[in-house]
Design an enzyme around this catalytic site. Structure first.
Site, short mmCIF file in Angstrom:
data_model
loop_
_atom_site.label_atom_id
_atom_site.label_comp_id
_atom_site.label_asym_id
_atom_site.label_seq_id
_atom_site.Cartn_x
_atom_site.Cartn_y
_atom_site.Cartn_z
N ASP A 83 0.86 -1.19 0.00
CA ASP A 83 0.00 0.00 0.00
C ASP A 83 0.91 1.25 0.00
O ASP A 83 1.83 1.35 0.82
CB ASP A 83 -0.86 -0.05 1.27
CG ASP A 83 -1.98 0.96 1.27
OD1 ASP A 83 -2.40 1.39 0.17
OD2 ASP A 83 -2.48 1.28 2.37
N ASP A 105 2.78 5.02 -5.43
CA ASP A 105 2.05 6.26 -5.24
C ASP A 105 2.94 7.43 -5.63
O ASP A 105 3.58 8.05 -4.78
CB ASP A 105 1.57 6.39 -3.79
CG ASP A 105 0.79 7.68 -3.57
OD1 ASP A 105 0.65 8.46 -4.54
OD2 ASP A 105 0.34 7.92 -2.44
N GLU A 142 -1.61 6.04 -8.71
CA GLU A 142 -2.57 7.02 -8.16
C GLU A 142 -2.45 8.33 -8.92
O GLU A 142 -1.34 8.83 -9.16
CB GLU A 142 -2.29 7.26 -6.67
CG GLU A 142 -3.18 8.36 -6.09
CD GLU A 142 -3.15 8.42 -4.57
OE1 GLU A 142 -3.04 7.37 -3.93
OE2 GLU A 142 -3.24 9.54 -4.04
N HIS A 189 -7.43 9.40 4.41
CA HIS A 189 -7.11 8.31 5.33
C HIS A 189 -7.47 8.70 6.77
O HIS A 189 -7.48 9.87 7.10
CB HIS A 189 -5.61 8.01 5.28
CG HIS A 189 -5.16 7.40 3.99
ND1 HIS A 189 -4.08 7.84 3.28
CD2 HIS A 189 -5.67 6.36 3.27
CE1 HIS A 189 -3.93 7.10 2.20
NE2 HIS A 189 -4.89 6.21 2.15
N GLY A 224 -9.12 5.38 1.44
CA GLY A 224 -9.80 6.12 2.50
C GLY A 224 -11.27 5.75 2.61
O GLY A 224 -12.12 6.61 2.80
N ASN A 266 -10.11 0.21 -0.19
CA ASN A 266 -9.13 0.15 0.91
C ASN A 266 -9.78 0.47 2.25
O ASN A 266 -10.41 1.53 2.41
CB ASN A 266 -8.02 1.18 0.67
CG ASN A 266 -7.04 0.73 -0.38
OD1 ASN A 266 -7.32 -0.17 -1.17
ND2 ASN A 266 -5.89 1.38 -0.41
N THR A 269 -9.02 1.88 8.81
CA THR A 269 -9.50 2.53 10.05
C THR A 269 -10.62 1.75 10.73
O THR A 269 -10.62 1.61 11.97
CB THR A 269 -9.96 3.97 9.72
OG1 THR A 269 -8.83 4.71 9.26
CG2 THR A 269 -10.55 4.66 10.92
#
Ligand code: 13P
Length: 342
Positions: A83, A105, A142, A189, A224, A266, A269
């Site tokens: 990631d 990224d 990205e 995120h 996110g 993704n 959290t």
């Protein structure tokens, strides 16, 4: 079953019209929670590790835990994904370790904070694609910049500063040959994404739909994408936590995304919240306990419940046995013959 490429999972998901959750891990209990949820729901799985997770765990530990997962759950197609790789070097080291998919990224510079130029992003991502595809390994890129900071990586902000430009997305895909494309649509995120239930002013699903129309064959990735459910916040706060009121990405919006080309979602959290709530509950209710298993078991179970729920909501449940995973060597040949996704 050996670890498999992400490209194949996403191609299958596109055929079936479903999404696949990509869950972040740092340790054994999180991997076990995901694998148990996958077995229960018969789901293909993407497990991902950030740079922070790799350094926290010493990534060799993580890699061997992933091999154990593949051995113990042979019926589950399983991807090990990097990631937010911040540089070509980071992606290279992940590939050398055995990751079957990497994210370059290049929307940020290698410091993981400063937004980059389009040309830098194209050049770094293209380099990773060339290095990865000869080994059959998948690459996510990205374009646009997400909000928030996670594990020290991120530009901060609300996520609305650098929403993906559809023209740039088209050009980026053509110039890099990425397998999957993360886009910025106002998500960020972490737990504090929105200060109220998000609407179109802050969560740009219309932009996602426009990009999908322009790139109908490209697998889109929503970063996110934790929903930050109030129930999980409440458990933490009930047992002494201090989370401020906050909103995540509603599952209905993710499902709208899945109907419009989103194949990878993704989530980190929500699992962190579930684990923390479960541990706080044991500490508050049974302060005499000190065996880590007394709180790690409920924590693992709480995460498993979240993951199983998301697997059903994203539609990947029931699809683990739909196809025979293709080896990385066979994937490499398919890339060489330009037959991937055909
Ligand atoms: P959340 O913080 O919403 O779980 O997002 C995780 C993520 O996008 C990892 O790349």
């Amino acid at each position: 079953m050996p670890l498999v490429s992400m490209r194949q999972l996403l191609d299958e998901a596109a055929k079936g019209g479903y999404g696949v959750g990509a869950f972040n891990v740092n340790n054994m209990e999180q991997i076990q929670a995901i694998m148990e949820a996958a077995r229960e729901t018969k789901s293909p799985v993407i497990i991902q590790a950030s740079r922070g997770a790799r350094s926290y765990s010493q990534d060799k530990f993580l890699y061997h835990l992933m091999l154990a997962a593949a051995e113990l759950y042979p019926e589950i197609p399983l991807v090990m994904h990097l990631d937010h790789g911040n540089s070509v070097e980071t992606c290279k080291s992940a590939i050398e370790l055995g990751f079957t998919s990497v994210m370059m990224d290049g929307s940020l510079m290698p410091d993981g904070k400063t937004p980059s130029t389009f040309d830098y992003n194209v050049q770094a991502t293209r380099e990773v694609v060339e290095m990865a595809h000869v080994k059959g390994i998948t690459v996510e890129g990205e374009i646009g910049v997400l909000g928030g900071i996670e594990d020290g990586h991120g530009a901060g902000g609300s996520g609305l500063e650098h929403v993906t430009d559809p023209d740039q997305a088209v050009e980026f895909v053509a110039k890099t040959g990425v397998d999957a494309l993360a886009i910025a649509i106002g998500t960020s995120h972490g737990a504090y994404k929105f200060s109220r239930k998000p609407d179109g002013a802050v969560l740009k699903m219309d932009r996602l739909i426009e990009i999908h129309k322009r790139l109908p064959k490209v697998h889109l990735v929503m970063h996110g994408s934790s929903s930050v459910p109030k129930e999980l916040q409440d458990v933490i706060n009930q047992y002494g936590g201090k989370l401020k009121p906050t909103w995540g990405v509603p599952v209905e919006e993710i499902q709208l995304g899945i109907r419009n080309g989103v194949r990878k979602i993704n989530v980190d959290t929500d699992n962190r919240l579930a684990i923390t709530g479960a541990i706080r509950k044991v500490f508050a209710e049974s302060p005499e306990k000190f065996d880590p298993r007394d709180y790690l078991k409920p924590a693992r179970e709480a995460m498993k419940q979240v993951v199983a729920t998301r697997m059903k909501q994203f539609g990947q449940a029931g699809h683990a046995a739909d196809y025979q995973p293709v080896s990385l060597t066979a994937m490499a040949k398919m890339y060489a013959q330009k037959a991937v996704g055909a």
